[in-house]
Design a protein around this motif. Structure first.
Motif, mmCIF file in Angstrom:
data_model
loop_
_atom_site.group_PDB
_atom_site.id
_atom_site.type_symbol
_atom_site.label_atom_id
_atom_site.label_comp_id
_atom_site.label_asym_id
_atom_site.label_seq_id
_atom_site.Cartn_x
_atom_site.Cartn_y
_atom_site.Cartn_z
ATOM 1 N N ARG A 85 0.878 -1.176 0.000
ATOM 2 C CA ARG A 85 0.000 0.000 0.000
ATOM 3 C C ARG A 85 0.912 1.221 0.000
ATOM 4 N NH1 ARG A 85 -4.318 0.047 4.333
ATOM 5 N NH2 ARG A 85 -2.533 0.021 5.719
ATOM 6 N N ILE A 86 0.707 2.090 -0.975
ATOM 7 C CA ILE A 86 1.497 3.311 -1.075
ATOM 8 C C ILE A 86 0.572 4.471 -0.725
ATOM 9 C CG2 ILE A 86 2.876 4.761 -2.601
ATOM 10 C CD1 ILE A 86 3.096 1.973 -4.252
ATOM 11 N N THR A 87 1.013 5.298 0.206
ATOM 12 C CA THR A 87 0.236 6.454 0.642
ATOM 13 C C THR A 87 1.078 7.697 0.438
ATOM 14 O OG1 THR A 87 -0.801 5.086 2.347
ATOM 15 C CG2 THR A 87 -1.056 7.466 2.557
ATOM 16 N N SER A 88 0.501 8.679 -0.220
ATOM 17 C CA SER A 88 1.212 9.947 -0.421
ATOM 18 C C SER A 88 0.457 11.061 0.285
ATOM 19 C CB SER A 88 1.364 10.257 -1.906
ATOM 20 O OG SER A 88 0.098 10.486 -2.488
ATOM 21 N N PHE A 89 1.227 12.074 0.679
ATOM 22 C CA PHE A 89 0.667 13.233 1.378
ATOM 23 C C PHE A 89 1.324 14.484 0.811
ATOM 24 C CE2 PHE A 89 1.000 16.332 4.874
ATOM 25 C CZ PHE A 89 -0.339 16.551 5.105
ATOM 26 N N ALA A 90 0.517 15.478 0.440
ATOM 27 C CA ALA A 90 1.073 16.697 -0.152
ATOM 28 C C ALA A 90 0.251 17.910 0.256
ATOM 29 C CB ALA A 90 1.099 16.580 -1.674
ATOM 30 N N THR A 91 0.907 19.055 0.202
ATOM 31 C CA THR A 91 0.238 20.335 0.414
ATOM 32 C C THR A 91 0.361 21.140 -0.871
ATOM 33 O OG1 THR A 91 2.264 21.309 1.283
ATOM 34 C CG2 THR A 91 0.722 20.383 2.890
ATOM 35 N N GLY A 92 -0.416 22.182 -0.958
ATOM 36 C CA GLY A 92 -0.384 23.028 -2.153
ATOM 37 C C GLY A 92 0.482 24.250 -1.925
ATOM 38 N N GLY A 93 0.013 25.405 -2.429
ATOM 39 C CA GLY A 93 0.739 26.655 -2.268
ATOM 40 C C GLY A 93 0.772 27.129 -0.835
ATOM 41 N N THR A 94 -0.152 26.648 -0.022
ATOM 42 C CA THR A 94 -0.139 26.898 1.420
ATOM 43 C C THR A 94 -0.287 25.548 2.114
ATOM 44 O OG1 THR A 94 -2.543 27.100 1.649
ATOM 45 C CG2 THR A 94 -1.339 29.103 1.085
ATOM 46 N N ASP A 95 0.034 25.510 3.380
ATOM 47 C CA ASP A 95 -0.096 24.256 4.121
ATOM 48 C C ASP A 95 -1.543 23.960 4.506
ATOM 49 O OD1 ASP A 95 2.556 23.608 3.924
ATOM 50 O OD2 ASP A 95 3.113 24.586 5.797
ATOM 51 N N ASP A 96 -2.469 24.851 4.148
ATOM 52 C CA ASP A 96 -3.887 24.618 4.443
ATOM 53 C C ASP A 96 -4.517 23.615 3.482
ATOM 54 O OD1 ASP A 96 -3.816 26.409 6.547
ATOM 55 O OD2 ASP A 96 -4.395 28.106 5.294
ATOM 56 N N ALA A 97 -4.003 23.541 2.273
ATOM 57 C CA ALA A 97 -4.525 22.587 1.283
ATOM 58 C C ALA A 97 -3.750 21.287 1.442
ATOM 59 C CB ALA A 97 -4.367 23.144 -0.124
ATOM 60 N N LYS A 98 -4.416 20.251 1.922
ATOM 61 C CA LYS A 98 -3.776 18.962 2.167
ATOM 62 C C LYS A 98 -4.498 17.873 1.387
ATOM 63 C CE LYS A 98 -2.357 20.119 6.809
ATOM 64 N NZ LYS A 98 -2.998 21.000 7.675
ATOM 65 N N VAL A 99 -3.711 16.996 0.766
ATOM 66 C CA VAL A 99 -4.290 15.880 0.026
ATOM 67 C C VAL A 99 -3.519 14.622 0.379
ATOM 68 C CG1 VAL A 99 -4.671 14.888 -2.265
ATOM 69 C CG2 VAL A 99 -5.103 17.305 -1.890
ATOM 70 N N MET A 100 -4.251 13.534 0.618
ATOM 71 C CA MET A 100 -3.650 12.236 0.862
ATOM 72 C C MET A 100 -4.275 11.252 -0.120
ATOM 73 S SD MET A 100 -3.450 10.046 4.387
ATOM 74 C CE MET A 100 -2.427 11.236 5.200
ATOM 75 N N LEU A 101 -3.431 10.496 -0.817
ATOM 76 C CA LEU A 101 -3.891 9.497 -1.779
ATOM 77 C C LEU A 101 -3.275 8.151 -1.441
ATOM 78 C CD1 LEU A 101 -3.409 11.485 -5.122
ATOM 79 C CD2 LEU A 101 -5.517 11.174 -3.842
ATOM 80 N N GLN A 102 -3.975 7.075 -1.810
ATOM 81 C CA GLN A 102 -3.464 5.723 -1.585
ATOM 82 C C GLN A 102 -3.675 4.870 -2.820
ATOM 83 O OE1 GLN A 102 -5.482 4.118 1.869
ATOM 84 N NE2 GLN A 102 -3.779 4.686 3.174
ATOM 85 N N SER A 103 -2.756 3.941 -2.998
ATOM 86 C CA SER A 103 -2.953 2.918 -4.016
ATOM 87 C C SER A 103 -2.437 1.599 -3.463
ATOM 88 C CB SER A 103 -2.225 3.270 -5.323
ATOM 89 O OG SER A 103 -0.835 3.180 -5.164
ATOM 90 N N THR A 104 -3.003 0.530 -3.944
ATOM 91 C CA THR A 104 -2.527 -0.806 -3.580
ATOM 92 C C THR A 104 -1.790 -1.348 -4.785
ATOM 93 O OG1 THR A 104 -4.434 -1.106 -2.134
ATOM 94 C CG2 THR A 104 -3.212 -3.079 -2.756
ATOM 95 N N TYR A 105 -0.578 -1.798 -4.552
ATOM 96 C CA TYR A 105 0.283 -2.266 -5.641
ATOM 97 C C TYR A 105 0.477 -3.775 -5.499
ATOM 98 C CZ TYR A 105 3.941 -1.724 -9.159
ATOM 99 O OH TYR A 105 4.669 -1.776 -10.305
ATOM 100 N N HIS A 106 0.126 -4.485 -6.542
ATOM 101 C CA HIS A 106 0.185 -5.940 -6.545
ATOM 102 C C HIS A 106 1.371 -6.348 -7.394
ATOM 103 C CE1 HIS A 106 -1.472 -9.849 -8.322
ATOM 104 N NE2 HIS A 106 -1.093 -10.118 -7.093
ATOM 105 N N LEU A 107 2.279 -7.122 -6.832
ATOM 106 C CA LEU A 107 3.508 -7.483 -7.538
ATOM 107 C C LEU A 107 3.574 -8.997 -7.730
ATOM 108 C CD1 LEU A 107 5.891 -5.887 -8.597
ATOM 109 C CD2 LEU A 107 7.053 -6.288 -6.446
ATOM 110 N N SER A 108 3.611 -9.387 -8.986
ATOM 111 C CA SER A 108 3.699 -10.816 -9.327
ATOM 112 C C SER A 108 5.104 -11.140 -9.792
ATOM 113 C CB SER A 108 2.728 -11.154 -10.459
ATOM 114 O OG SER A 108 1.411 -10.896 -10.075
ATOM 115 N N PHE A 109 5.561 -12.335 -9.475
ATOM 116 C CA PHE A 109 6.879 -12.802 -9.942
ATOM 117 C C PHE A 109 6.713 -14.022 -10.811
ATOM 118 C CE2 PHE A 109 7.885 -10.440 -6.116
ATOM 119 C CZ PHE A 109 8.876 -9.625 -6.589
#
Length: 196
Positions: free
Chosen positions: A172-196
């Motif tokens: 599970r990859i989770t990212s966190f970012a702010t915009g031009g100010t620290d008031d704008a916050k966004v968190m996104l997630q994705s699940t990454y499936h890795l096959s061998f």
């Protein structure tokens, strides 16, 4: 020759003053509406910038997983329960995890990405977003200058375990970012499936 009635004196002046007051009030209302719309547009732009930054960090995390996981069980050995360098075991894969306890209870463990549920003083909250040793920052440092972002976007990668039958690895990859100010916050997630 007839003279105007004394009752009509000053009526034009009073009428003009009332008209001037109404016009001034309309002008002030139009200016405040414009200022409000401008502020709303800036906030929307800020949120959009934060979203784009979080998306960039999420994609970088996915690329990192793909580049590091060259054979089964090699990459999972890099993960720790303390999220060293942004590589974490998921809460469920942490040794001594007790699923009967709530995250904020004594002995409970919050999700690694969750910075709101439990106070940062809680032992189960690793504060991955505020501790630079527990997250990874986006590699492109020019984002802060070119895109108007105040802080580089961050991400963590959690090892979720193996899929039952195929033994494929799940992250599970989770990212966190702010915009031009620290008031704008966004968190996104994705699940990454890795096959061998």
């Amino acid at each position: 020759m007839q003279y105007p009635s004394t009752k009509e004196r000053g009526v034009v002046l009073a009428f003009c003053l009332v008209l001037l007051l109404v016009t001034t009030l309309l002008g002030v209302a139009a200016m405040s509406t414009t200022a409000l719309e401008e502020s709303m547009t800036q906030n929307e732009r800020d949120q959009h910038t934060a979203f784009q930054a979080a998306e960039a960090a999420l994609r970088e995390g996915e690329r990192y997983v793909k580049s590091q996981a060259t054979s089964p069980t090699i990459f999972p050995g890099s993960f720790s329960k303390t999220c060293a360098n942004g590589l974490c075991f998921s809460r469920e894969n942490t040794p001594n995890y007790d699923k009967t306890k709530s995250p904020c209870e004594t002995g409970g463990i919050s999700d690694r990405w969750d910075m709101w549920s439990c106070p940062t003083s809680h032992s189960g909250n690793l504060a991955v977003w505020t501790n630079a040793k527990r997250h990874r920052s986006h590699a492109n440092t020019s984002l802060t200058n070119s895109k108007g972002i105040t802080t580089l976007p961050k991400y963590i990668i959690e090892f979720m375990g193996y899929q039952d039958i195929t033994r494929d690895e799940l992250y599970r990859i989770t990212s966190f970012a702010t915009g031009g100010t620290d008031d704008a916050k966004v968190m996104l997630q994705s699940t990454y499936h890795l096959s061998f």
